[in-house]
Design an enzyme around this catalytic site. Sequence first.
Site, PDB file in Angstrom:
ATOM      1  N   PHE A 247       0.858  -1.186   0.000  1.00  0.00           N
ATOM      2  CA  PHE A 247       0.000   0.000   0.000  1.00  0.00           C
ATOM      3  C   PHE A 247       0.894   1.236   0.000  1.00  0.00           C
ATOM      4  N   GLY A 248       0.835   1.993  -1.064  1.00  0.00           N
ATOM      5  CA  GLY A 248       1.718   3.150  -1.181  1.00  0.00           C
ATOM      6  C   GLY A 248       0.987   4.466  -1.031  1.00  0.00           C
ATOM      7  N   LEU A 249       1.032   5.018   0.167  1.00  0.00           N
ATOM      8  CA  LEU A 249       0.467   6.353   0.403  1.00  0.00           C
ATOM      9  C   LEU A 249       1.593   7.336   0.753  1.00  0.00           C
ATOM     10  N   THR A 250       2.437   6.963   1.728  1.00  0.00           N
ATOM     11  CA  THR A 250       3.473   7.868   2.233  1.00  0.00           C
ATOM     12  C   THR A 250       4.526   8.167   1.170  1.00  0.00           C
TER      13      THR A 250
ATOM     14  N   TRP B 272       8.883   4.099   2.738  1.00  0.00           N
ATOM     15  CA  TRP B 272       8.443   3.420   3.957  1.00  0.00           C
ATOM     16  C   TRP B 272       7.298   2.457   3.681  1.00  0.00           C
TER      17      TRP B 272
ATOM     18  N   THR C 200       5.648  -1.078   3.520  1.00  0.00           N
ATOM     19  CA  THR C 200       5.785  -2.463   3.978  1.00  0.00           C
ATOM     20  C   THR C 200       5.586  -3.427   2.804  1.00  0.00           C
TER      21      THR C 200
ATOM     22  N   LEU D 186      -7.213   2.884   6.072  1.00  0.00           N
ATOM     23  CA  LEU D 186      -6.477   2.965   7.338  1.00  0.00           C
ATOM     24  C   LEU D 186      -7.382   2.655   8.524  1.00  0.00           C
TER      25      LEU D 186
ATOM     26  N   GLU E  91       0.635   4.136  10.305  1.00  0.00           N
ATOM     27  CA  GLU E  91      -0.845   4.180  10.358  1.00  0.00           C
ATOM     28  C   GLU E  91      -1.318   5.421  11.119  1.00  0.00           C
TER      29      GLU E  91
ATOM     30  N   THR F 286       0.678   8.810  13.304  1.00  0.00           N
ATOM     31  CA  THR F 286       1.523   8.842  14.506  1.00  0.00           C
ATOM     32  C   THR F 286       0.656   9.007  15.755  1.00  0.00           C
TER      33      THR F 286
HETATM   34  P1  TGC Z   1      -9.412  15.871   6.102  1.00  0.00           P
HETATM   35  O1  TGC Z   1      -9.764  17.175   5.442  1.00  0.00           O
HETATM   36  O2  TGC Z   1      -9.667  15.723   7.564  1.00  0.00           O
HETATM   37  O3  TGC Z   1     -10.124  14.681   5.356  1.00  0.00           O
HETATM   38  C1  TGC Z   1     -10.089  14.546   3.941  1.00  0.00           C
HETATM   39  C2  TGC Z   1     -11.248  13.647   3.545  1.00  0.00           C
HETATM   40  O4  TGC Z   1     -11.035  12.352   4.100  1.00  0.00           O
HETATM   41  C3  TGC Z   1     -12.130  12.033   4.999  1.00  0.00           C
HETATM   42  N1  TGC Z   1     -11.533  11.316   6.142  1.00  0.00           N
HETATM   43  C4  TGC Z   1     -11.705  10.019   6.346  1.00  0.00           C
HETATM   44  N2  TGC Z   1     -12.436   9.108   5.669  1.00  0.00           N
HETATM   45  C5  TGC Z   1     -12.417   7.838   6.126  1.00  0.00           C
HETATM   46  N3  TGC Z   1     -11.702   7.483   7.217  1.00  0.00           N
HETATM   47  C6  TGC Z   1     -10.959   8.358   7.918  1.00  0.00           C
HETATM   48  N4  TGC Z   1     -10.249   7.963   8.968  1.00  0.00           N
HETATM   49  C7  TGC Z   1     -10.943   9.700   7.478  1.00  0.00           C
HETATM   50  N5  TGC Z   1     -10.323  10.827   7.914  1.00  0.00           N
HETATM   51  C8  TGC Z   1     -10.701  11.815   7.077  1.00  0.00           C
HETATM   52  C9  TGC Z   1     -12.730  13.348   5.387  1.00  0.00           C
HETATM   53  O5  TGC Z   1     -14.063  13.193   5.782  1.00  0.00           O
HETATM   54  C10 TGC Z   1     -12.602  14.110   4.079  1.00  0.00           C
HETATM   55  O6  TGC Z   1     -13.612  13.626   3.208  1.00  0.00           O
HETATM   56  P2  TGC Z   1     -14.294  14.594   2.119  1.00  0.00           P
HETATM   57  O7  TGC Z   1     -15.401  13.789   1.538  1.00  0.00           O
HETATM   58  O8  TGC Z   1     -14.726  15.806   2.889  1.00  0.00           O
HETATM   59  O9  TGC Z   1     -13.203  14.909   1.137  1.00  0.00           O
HETATM   60  O10 TGC Z   1      -7.882  15.571   5.780  1.00  0.00           O
HETATM   61  P3  TGC Z   1      -6.557  16.277   6.257  1.00  0.00           P
HETATM   62  O11 TGC Z   1      -5.728  16.498   5.049  1.00  0.00           O
HETATM   63  O12 TGC Z   1      -6.866  17.458   7.134  1.00  0.00           O
HETATM   64  O13 TGC Z   1      -5.829  15.113   7.113  1.00  0.00           O
HETATM   65  C11 TGC Z   1      -6.352  14.611   8.262  1.00  0.00           C
HETATM   66  C12 TGC Z   1      -5.348  13.625   8.906  1.00  0.00           C
HETATM   67  C13 TGC Z   1      -4.088  14.337   9.369  1.00  0.00           C
HETATM   68  C14 TGC Z   1      -6.050  13.039  10.104  1.00  0.00           C
HETATM   69  C15 TGC Z   1      -4.965  12.514   7.900  1.00  0.00           C
HETATM   70  O14 TGC Z   1      -4.234  13.014   6.850  1.00  0.00           O
HETATM   71  C16 TGC Z   1      -4.190  11.391   8.536  1.00  0.00           C
HETATM   72  O15 TGC Z   1      -4.776  10.455   9.091  1.00  0.00           O
HETATM   73  N6  TGC Z   1      -2.815  11.407   8.446  1.00  0.00           N
HETATM   74  C17 TGC Z   1      -1.995  10.283   8.885  1.00  0.00           C
HETATM   75  C18 TGC Z   1      -1.451   9.570   7.666  1.00  0.00           C
HETATM   76  C19 TGC Z   1      -1.352   8.098   7.882  1.00  0.00           C
HETATM   77  O16 TGC Z   1      -1.952   7.515   8.764  1.00  0.00           O
HETATM   78  N7  TGC Z   1      -0.599   7.435   7.015  1.00  0.00           N
HETATM   79  C20 TGC Z   1      -0.510   6.013   7.066  1.00  0.00           C
HETATM   80  C21 TGC Z   1       0.148   5.455   5.824  1.00  0.00           C
HETATM   81  S1  TGC Z   1      -0.098   3.723   5.613  1.00  0.00           S
HETATM   82  C22 TGC Z   1       0.815   2.992   6.782  1.00  0.00           C
HETATM   83  O17 TGC Z   1       1.388   3.575   7.644  1.00  0.00           O
HETATM   84  C23 TGC Z   1       0.842   1.527   6.696  1.00  0.00           C
HETATM   85  S2  TGC Z   1       1.827   0.761   7.878  1.00  0.00           S
HETATM   86  C24 TGC Z   1       1.507  -0.813   7.405  1.00  0.00           C
HETATM   87  C25 TGC Z   1       1.950  -1.852   8.345  1.00  0.00           C
HETATM   88  O18 TGC Z   1       3.088  -2.343   8.171  1.00  0.00           O
HETATM   89  O19 TGC Z   1       1.127  -2.296   9.200  1.00  0.00           O
HETATM   90  P1  FAD Z   2       6.164  13.124   9.895  1.00  0.00           P
HETATM   91  O1  FAD Z   2       4.818  13.303   9.316  1.00  0.00           O
HETATM   92  O2  FAD Z   2       7.287  13.900   9.300  1.00  0.00           O
HETATM   93  O3  FAD Z   2       6.070  13.439  11.459  1.00  0.00           O
HETATM   94  C1  FAD Z   2       7.242  13.707  12.261  1.00  0.00           C
HETATM   95  C2  FAD Z   2       6.757  14.129  13.635  1.00  0.00           C
HETATM   96  O4  FAD Z   2       5.995  15.350  13.516  1.00  0.00           O
HETATM   97  C3  FAD Z   2       5.826  13.104  14.290  1.00  0.00           C
HETATM   98  O5  FAD Z   2       6.081  13.057  15.670  1.00  0.00           O
HETATM   99  C4  FAD Z   2       4.438  13.681  14.050  1.00  0.00           C
HETATM  100  O6  FAD Z   2       3.494  13.267  15.031  1.00  0.00           O
HETATM  101  C5  FAD Z   2       4.721  15.178  14.127  1.00  0.00           C
HETATM  102  N1  FAD Z   2       3.716  15.968  13.410  1.00  0.00           N
HETATM  103  C6  FAD Z   2       3.450  15.986  12.077  1.00  0.00           C
HETATM  104  N2  FAD Z   2       2.440  16.831  11.810  1.00  0.00           N
HETATM  105  C7  FAD Z   2       2.032  17.328  12.989  1.00  0.00           C
HETATM  106  C8  FAD Z   2       1.022  18.248  13.385  1.00  0.00           C
HETATM  107  N3  FAD Z   2       0.172  18.796  12.506  1.00  0.00           N
HETATM  108  N4  FAD Z   2       0.912  18.549  14.694  1.00  0.00           N
HETATM  109  C9  FAD Z   2       1.738  17.977  15.608  1.00  0.00           C
HETATM  110  N5  FAD Z   2       2.710  17.113  15.304  1.00  0.00           N
HETATM  111  C10 FAD Z   2       2.845  16.794  14.019  1.00  0.00           C
HETATM  112  N6  FAD Z   2       3.305   4.185   4.742  1.00  0.00           N
HETATM  113  C11 FAD Z   2       2.568   3.677   3.710  1.00  0.00           C
HETATM  114  O7  FAD Z   2       1.966   4.422   2.938  1.00  0.00           O
HETATM  115  N7  FAD Z   2       2.525   2.333   3.501  1.00  0.00           N
HETATM  116  C12 FAD Z   2       3.173   1.438   4.283  1.00  0.00           C
HETATM  117  O8  FAD Z   2       3.088   0.222   4.072  1.00  0.00           O
HETATM  118  C13 FAD Z   2       3.966   1.956   5.358  1.00  0.00           C
HETATM  119  N8  FAD Z   2       4.705   1.087   6.136  1.00  0.00           N
HETATM  120  C14 FAD Z   2       5.540   1.604   7.077  1.00  0.00           C
HETATM  121  C15 FAD Z   2       6.416   0.743   7.753  1.00  0.00           C
HETATM  122  C16 FAD Z   2       7.301   1.243   8.691  1.00  0.00           C
HETATM  123  C17 FAD Z   2       8.277   0.314   9.366  1.00  0.00           C
HETATM  124  C18 FAD Z   2       7.291   2.633   9.004  1.00  0.00           C
HETATM  125  C19 FAD Z   2       8.211   3.174  10.063  1.00  0.00           C
HETATM  126  C20 FAD Z   2       6.445   3.487   8.327  1.00  0.00           C
HETATM  127  C21 FAD Z   2       5.580   2.994   7.346  1.00  0.00           C
HETATM  128  N9  FAD Z   2       4.750   3.854   6.600  1.00  0.00           N
HETATM  129  C22 FAD Z   2       4.005   3.358   5.566  1.00  0.00           C
HETATM  130  C23 FAD Z   2       4.863   5.297   6.755  1.00  0.00           C
HETATM  131  C24 FAD Z   2       4.113   5.838   7.972  1.00  0.00           C
HETATM  132  O9  FAD Z   2       2.741   5.827   7.762  1.00  0.00           O
HETATM  133  C25 FAD Z   2       4.636   7.255   8.235  1.00  0.00           C
HETATM  134  O10 FAD Z   2       5.954   7.101   8.760  1.00  0.00           O
HETATM  135  C26 FAD Z   2       3.757   8.031   9.192  1.00  0.00           C
HETATM  136  O11 FAD Z   2       2.515   8.338   8.612  1.00  0.00           O
HETATM  137  C27 FAD Z   2       4.429   9.337   9.676  1.00  0.00           C
HETATM  138  O12 FAD Z   2       4.990  10.034   8.620  1.00  0.00           O
HETATM  139  P2  FAD Z   2       6.533  10.548   8.730  1.00  0.00           P
HETATM  140  O13 FAD Z   2       7.366   9.401   9.137  1.00  0.00           O
HETATM  141  O14 FAD Z   2       6.841  11.238   7.456  1.00  0.00           O
HETATM  142  O15 FAD Z   2       6.550  11.569   9.937  1.00  0.00           O
END
Ligand code: TGC
Ligand code: FAD
Length: 392
Positions: free
Chosen positions: A136-139, A169, A171, A247, A371, A373
Amino acid sequence: MSADLFTAPDYFQVDDLLSDEHKLVRDSCRAWVKKEVTPIIEEYAQKAEFPAHLVKGLADLGAFGPTIPQKYGGGGMDYISYGLMMQELERGDSGVRSTASVQGSLVMFPIHEFGTEEQKMKFLPKLASGEILGCFGLTEPDHGSDPAGLTSNIVDKGNHYLLNGAKMWITNANLADVSVVWAKDENGDIRGLLVEKGMEGFTAPEMHGKWSLRASATGELVFDNVKIPKENLFPDIKGLKGPLSCLNSARYGIAWGAVGAAMDCYDSSLRYAKERIQFGKPIASFQLIQKKLAEMITEITKAQLLAWRLGTLKNEGKATPQQVSMAKRNNVEIAVDIARQARQIHGAMGITDEYSIMRHMANLESVMTYEGTHDVHLLITGMDITGINAFS
Ligand code: TGC
Ligand code: FAD
């Protein structure tokens, strides 16, 4: 590593809340982890290698897409069964749970939710059986917590799209046969597409040097004018809600998974404290050790109940993303704290690969970041209760 003597704590009789099917799923997963994961995982973590031979066993357990309908090869189970599986897998290792989370929640879920019937039939059964792996490529390198700013992009070239950009990053990036990739179209809308291994201009190098999740593969996805057939686009989903809704499912699994890692640390600590003699007594007889153990079981119990209640809400279709955020944040935090306390209880032995403690502790540092922070989830709760966005 020492023999796996794990006994699951259940201080509030959470077992009574589970059906026979839930217990069966949990127990078969627990037995598989004891037989297949714990005997080998320290070695793979030490050599920083993904135990690829576990993929088939994970598939046979039904860990790939447990909630996806059976028609597409999924398990057709409920969210409590899914959660219990993630708990047991992460009891073994967060990286093993990651493989199941990514395959099920971040690859199969979006294909099932947003894909065409052809995409579903082409990919889901093979993903469920472990014949192929996905990622899954988002980051991106410059867009982690703020994926709305992502710059990977597609341009419509008539009979195909041209994809450019890079993901970081990711997985299982280097192992994946199919990558669910989120990129912007010419209107700036985020779209989801399926990038297949071997497409010209697409590379997926593995990243090295991690001190965390060492038994899990992490890599980049690099797109240099990759021709994507039009049938590989998710047709209707546009915007950040596409990837964010995937997510919700993966974060839910982590809320359960973290409890598994915490249980393993607690169970090992309790046993060690009763066996280890200092000052002529088991260290479990000292109040400061009892305080650590009592606080661990209290936090595990609260986290179990939070995860279980969230599961029942998900089964009823009533769980909100904000509730998922609270459970992910709380349960990972308590697991990290418990791993740190467990390391102290084990003294010097706690830093060795005789015990799972240090591996869990290091793994959970990634779980706290990926997923969403820890602080991102706090701000999601903050916004939910105040109505005020503190992100930007
Ligand atoms: P925002 O304006 O709040 O929302 C944009 C649109 O998205 C909708 N929405 C959601 N929909 C479903 N589920 C959720 N949890 C949702 N959160 C928001 C929202 O209603 C809106 O919809 P629409 O129709 O109005 O367009 O967006 P924002 O840009 O202000 O961002 C909000 C924030 C910071 C919470 C969001 O960007 C966020 O969750 N950031 C964290 C990124 C993250 O979690 N990345 C994970 C990457 S994948 C990964 O890490 C896999 S690890 C895999 C592993 O090994 O297990
Ligand atoms: P940053 O966003 O740069 O954050 C750095 C610090 O700043 C954090 O402490 C954060 O909380 C803080 N910060 C950022 N914004 C704010 C704010 N507005 N207010 C206060 N504090 C803030 N991604 C995928 O898409 N697919 C994957 O399969 C995947 N697998 C992963 C596997 C591993 C082992 C790791 C480590 C990461 C993976 N990720 C994946 C990426 C992961 O989702 C990101 O690392 C995560 O979303 C945080 O992004 P970042 O590392 O760029 O940190």
